[in-house]
Design a protein around this motif. Structure first.
Motif, PDB file in Angstrom:
ATOM      1  N   LEU A 172      -2.291   1.504   5.513  1.00 47.89           N
ATOM      2  CA  LEU A 172      -0.944   1.759   5.041  1.00 47.89           C
ATOM      3  C   LEU A 172      -0.219   2.680   5.997  1.00 47.89           C
ATOM      4  O   LEU A 172      -0.834   3.436   6.745  1.00 47.89           O
ATOM      5  CB  LEU A 172      -0.928   2.372   3.637  1.00 47.89           C
ATOM      6  CG  LEU A 172      -1.067   3.882   3.528  1.00 47.89           C
ATOM      7  CD1 LEU A 172      -0.198   4.372   2.400  1.00 47.89           C
ATOM      8  CD2 LEU A 172      -2.502   4.248   3.255  1.00 47.89           C
ATOM      9  N   THR A 173       1.087   2.560   5.971  1.00 44.09           N
ATOM     10  CA  THR A 173       1.952   3.514   6.641  1.00 44.09           C
ATOM     11  C   THR A 173       2.587   4.324   5.528  1.00 44.09           C
ATOM     12  O   THR A 173       3.491   3.848   4.831  1.00 44.09           O
ATOM     13  CB  THR A 173       3.021   2.796   7.490  1.00 44.09           C
ATOM     14  OG1 THR A 173       2.375   1.955   8.437  1.00 44.09           O
ATOM     15  CG2 THR A 173       3.902   3.802   8.200  1.00 44.09           C
ATOM     16  N   ASN A 174       2.060   5.538   5.316  1.00 43.99           N
ATOM     17  CA  ASN A 174       2.549   6.415   4.267  1.00 43.99           C
ATOM     18  C   ASN A 174       3.945   6.881   4.662  1.00 43.99           C
ATOM     19  O   ASN A 174       4.173   7.305   5.787  1.00 43.99           O
ATOM     20  CB  ASN A 174       1.596   7.602   4.105  1.00 43.99           C
ATOM     21  CG  ASN A 174       1.862   8.407   2.862  1.00 43.99           C
ATOM     22  OD1 ASN A 174       2.998   8.709   2.530  1.00 43.99           O
ATOM     23  ND2 ASN A 174       0.795   8.790   2.191  1.00 43.99           N
ATOM     24  N   TRP A 175       4.880   6.799   3.745  1.00 40.78           N
ATOM     25  CA  TRP A 175       6.286   7.052   4.022  1.00 40.78           C
ATOM     26  C   TRP A 175       6.643   8.438   3.507  1.00 40.78           C
ATOM     27  O   TRP A 175       6.759   8.678   2.335  1.00 40.78           O
ATOM     28  CB  TRP A 175       7.106   5.988   3.333  1.00 40.78           C
ATOM     29  CG  TRP A 175       8.567   5.966   3.587  1.00 40.78           C
ATOM     30  CD1 TRP A 175       9.295   6.743   4.438  1.00 40.78           C
ATOM     31  CD2 TRP A 175       9.500   5.078   2.976  1.00 40.78           C
ATOM     32  NE1 TRP A 175      10.611   6.408   4.388  1.00 40.78           N
ATOM     33  CE2 TRP A 175      10.766   5.373   3.493  1.00 40.78           C
ATOM     34  CE3 TRP A 175       9.377   4.068   2.036  1.00 40.78           C
ATOM     35  CZ2 TRP A 175      11.910   4.696   3.101  1.00 40.78           C
ATOM     36  CZ3 TRP A 175      10.512   3.395   1.650  1.00 40.78           C
ATOM     37  CH2 TRP A 175      11.756   3.701   2.183  1.00 40.78           C
TER      38      TRP A 175
ATOM     39  N   SER B  58      -0.926  -7.794   0.806  1.00 47.41           N
ATOM     40  CA  SER B  58      -0.088  -6.963   1.677  1.00 47.41           C
ATOM     41  C   SER B  58       1.302  -6.854   1.077  1.00 47.41           C
ATOM     42  O   SER B  58       1.769  -7.759   0.381  1.00 47.41           O
ATOM     43  CB  SER B  58      -0.025  -7.537   3.090  1.00 47.41           C
ATOM     44  OG  SER B  58       0.666  -8.758   3.102  1.00 47.41           O
ATOM     45  N   ILE B  59       1.943  -5.708   1.353  1.00 42.13           N
ATOM     46  CA  ILE B  59       3.299  -5.467   0.885  1.00 42.13           C
ATOM     47  C   ILE B  59       4.108  -4.802   1.995  1.00 42.13           C
ATOM     48  O   ILE B  59       3.545  -4.235   2.929  1.00 42.13           O
ATOM     49  CB  ILE B  59       3.336  -4.576  -0.375  1.00 42.13           C
ATOM     50  CG1 ILE B  59       2.755  -3.183  -0.093  1.00 42.13           C
ATOM     51  CG2 ILE B  59       2.637  -5.252  -1.545  1.00 42.13           C
ATOM     52  CD1 ILE B  59       3.016  -2.155  -1.186  1.00 42.13           C
ATOM     53  N   GLY B  60       5.412  -4.859   1.853  1.00 46.55           N
ATOM     54  CA  GLY B  60       6.320  -4.066   2.671  1.00 46.55           C
ATOM     55  C   GLY B  60       6.526  -2.740   1.955  1.00 46.55           C
ATOM     56  O   GLY B  60       5.590  -2.178   1.395  1.00 46.55           O
ATOM     57  N   GLN B  61       7.769  -2.249   1.913  1.00 45.32           N
ATOM     58  CA  GLN B  61       7.991  -0.947   1.280  1.00 45.32           C
ATOM     59  C   GLN B  61       7.675  -0.990  -0.208  1.00 45.32           C
ATOM     60  O   GLN B  61       7.903  -1.989  -0.889  1.00 45.32           O
ATOM     61  CB  GLN B  61       9.406  -0.460   1.526  1.00 45.32           C
ATOM     62  CG  GLN B  61      10.491  -1.166   0.789  1.00 45.32           C
ATOM     63  CD  GLN B  61      11.849  -0.526   1.058  1.00 45.32           C
ATOM     64  OE1 GLN B  61      11.986   0.398   1.848  1.00 45.32           O
ATOM     65  NE2 GLN B  61      12.857  -1.026   0.389  1.00 45.32           N
ATOM     66  N   GLY B  62       7.114   0.107  -0.669  1.00 46.26           N
ATOM     67  CA  GLY B  62       6.745   0.194  -2.068  1.00 46.26           C
ATOM     68  C   GLY B  62       5.708   1.262  -2.284  1.00 46.26           C
ATOM     69  O   GLY B  62       5.768   2.336  -1.685  1.00 46.26           O
TER      70      GLY B  62
ATOM     71  N   VAL C 103      -4.063   7.488  -7.452  1.00 48.19           N
ATOM     72  CA  VAL C 103      -3.491   8.144  -6.286  1.00 48.19           C
ATOM     73  C   VAL C 103      -2.422   7.192  -5.776  1.00 48.19           C
ATOM     74  O   VAL C 103      -2.718   6.056  -5.391  1.00 48.19           O
ATOM     75  CB  VAL C 103      -4.550   8.440  -5.200  1.00 48.19           C
ATOM     76  CG1 VAL C 103      -3.889   9.020  -3.956  1.00 48.19           C
ATOM     77  CG2 VAL C 103      -5.612   9.380  -5.740  1.00 48.19           C
ATOM     78  N   LEU C 104      -1.184   7.656  -5.825  1.00 51.94           N
ATOM     79  CA  LEU C 104      -0.013   6.846  -5.502  1.00 51.94           C
ATOM     80  C   LEU C 104       0.545   7.320  -4.169  1.00 51.94           C
ATOM     81  O   LEU C 104       0.734   8.529  -3.975  1.00 51.94           O
ATOM     82  CB  LEU C 104       1.004   7.038  -6.628  1.00 51.94           C
ATOM     83  CG  LEU C 104       2.378   6.452  -6.532  1.00 51.94           C
ATOM     84  CD1 LEU C 104       2.883   6.169  -7.935  1.00 51.94           C
ATOM     85  CD2 LEU C 104       3.331   7.386  -5.831  1.00 51.94           C
ATOM     86  N   GLN C 105       0.778   6.398  -3.257  1.00 48.88           N
ATOM     87  CA  GLN C 105       1.370   6.742  -1.969  1.00 48.88           C
ATOM     88  C   GLN C 105       2.590   5.869  -1.729  1.00 48.88           C
ATOM     89  O   GLN C 105       2.510   4.637  -1.816  1.00 48.88           O
ATOM     90  CB  GLN C 105       0.351   6.560  -0.844  1.00 48.88           C
ATOM     91  CG  GLN C 105      -0.818   7.522  -0.978  1.00 48.88           C
ATOM     92  CD  GLN C 105      -1.821   7.348   0.126  1.00 48.88           C
ATOM     93  OE1 GLN C 105      -2.454   6.311   0.242  1.00 48.88           O
ATOM     94  NE2 GLN C 105      -1.953   8.378   0.949  1.00 48.88           N
ATOM     95  N   ARG C 106       3.714   6.536  -1.458  1.00 44.08           N
ATOM     96  CA  ARG C 106       4.917   5.798  -1.079  1.00 44.08           C
ATOM     97  C   ARG C 106       4.659   5.260   0.322  1.00 44.08           C
ATOM     98  O   ARG C 106       4.197   5.996   1.197  1.00 44.08           O
ATOM     99  CB  ARG C 106       6.120   6.752  -1.096  1.00 44.08           C
ATOM    100  CG  ARG C 106       7.436   6.076  -0.848  1.00 44.08           C
ATOM    101  CD  ARG C 106       8.574   7.059  -0.960  1.00 44.08           C
ATOM    102  NE  ARG C 106       8.604   7.923   0.221  1.00 44.08           N
ATOM    103  CZ  ARG C 106       9.546   8.823   0.447  1.00 44.08           C
ATOM    104  NH1 ARG C 106      10.513   9.034  -0.418  1.00 44.08           N
ATOM    105  NH2 ARG C 106       9.514   9.552   1.542  1.00 44.08           N
ATOM    106  N   CYS C 107       4.937   3.975   0.534  1.00 41.72           N
ATOM    107  CA  CYS C 107       4.593   3.407   1.832  1.00 41.72           C
ATOM    108  C   CYS C 107       5.692   2.502   2.380  1.00 41.72           C
ATOM    109  O   CYS C 107       6.516   1.974   1.636  1.00 41.72           O
ATOM    110  CB  CYS C 107       3.272   2.638   1.751  1.00 41.72           C
ATOM    111  SG  CYS C 107       3.291   1.182   0.691  1.00 41.72           S
ATOM    112  N   LYS C 108       5.683   2.372   3.692  1.00 44.67           N
ATOM    113  CA  LYS C 108       6.557   1.420   4.376  1.00 44.67           C
ATOM    114  C   LYS C 108       5.912   0.050   4.416  1.00 44.67           C
ATOM    115  O   LYS C 108       6.597  -0.966   4.437  1.00 44.67           O
ATOM    116  CB  LYS C 108       6.868   1.910   5.790  1.00 44.67           C
ATOM    117  CG  LYS C 108       7.746   3.134   5.795  1.00 44.67           C
ATOM    118  CD  LYS C 108       8.153   3.516   7.197  1.00 44.67           C
ATOM    119  CE  LYS C 108       9.087   4.716   7.142  1.00 44.67           C
ATOM    120  NZ  LYS C 108       9.571   5.095   8.455  1.00 44.67           N
ATOM    121  N   GLU C 109       4.555   0.040   4.439  1.00 43.39           N
ATOM    122  CA  GLU C 109       3.787  -1.198   4.394  1.00 43.39           C
ATOM    123  C   GLU C 109       2.344  -0.839   4.082  1.00 43.39           C
ATOM    124  O   GLU C 109       1.906   0.279   4.338  1.00 43.39           O
ATOM    125  CB  GLU C 109       3.862  -1.958   5.723  1.00 43.39           C
ATOM    126  CG  GLU C 109       3.309  -1.172   6.893  1.00 43.39           C
ATOM    127  CD  GLU C 109       3.506  -1.875   8.226  1.00 43.39           C
ATOM    128  OE1 GLU C 109       4.164  -2.924   8.269  1.00 43.39           O
ATOM    129  OE2 GLU C 109       2.973  -1.372   9.213  1.00 43.39           O
TER     130      GLU C 109
END
Length: 148
Positions: free
Chosen positions: A133-136, A22-26, A4-10
């Motif tokens: 996560l913040t889903n983008w 932790s990551i930023g956008q990705g 399950v892949l979610q585009r995220c801001k973080e």
């Protein structure tokens, strides 16, 4: 394998009060492994994920990959993706691979992503994790490896 892949801001994962990844956008990945999964399926998904064009270009079209934008990946093992809820009220996880099979393949999958030049952070296999996560978009996609 199922991802399950979610585009995220973080995104981040915490174990016992400590942020371990932790990551930023990705991309945030929830990764499930079943008994029949192999390196071949992991390689297929790593290739697909690295090149999947789900980030917007200057015209607002989904035309860029995580690689194109210099994004990162947070990969979290998730055996519950193979939960079967067709009978009764409690899921059965019999389709999920045992840890001694799943963990090496999960680690290899993450290494395959790194070999494509991606920064990959991970959770802790088998641990109770708090995932944020913040889903983008939101943008969420389910990917399956081909049958063995």
């Amino acid at each position: 394998m199922k991802v399950v892949l979610q585009r995220c801001k973080e995104a981040s994962v915490t174990v016992q009060g400590e942020v371990i990844g932790s990551i930023g956008q990705g991309l945030m990945l929830l990764v499930g492994i079943t008994h029949e999964d192999t390196d071949k399926g992991a390689a297929y998904l790593a290739e697909k994920i690295a090149g999947l064009r789900i980030f917007e270009d200057k015209e607002g079209k989904m035309n860029l990959s995580v690689t194109d934008i210099g994004g990162a990946i947070l990969s979290v093992s998730q055996f519950t993706l193979y939960g079967d809820c067709r009978k009764g009220k409690r899921p059965s996880f019999i389709a999920a691979a045992r840890p001694e099979q799943a963990e090496p393949l999960y680690n290899r999958f993450n290494e395959m992503l790194r070999e494509k030049g991606l920064v990959v952070e991970t959770g802790q296999f088998g641990a109770n994790m708090d995932v944020a996560l913040t889903n983008w978009g939101p943008v969420t996609i389910v990917l399956d490896s081909p049958s063995a």
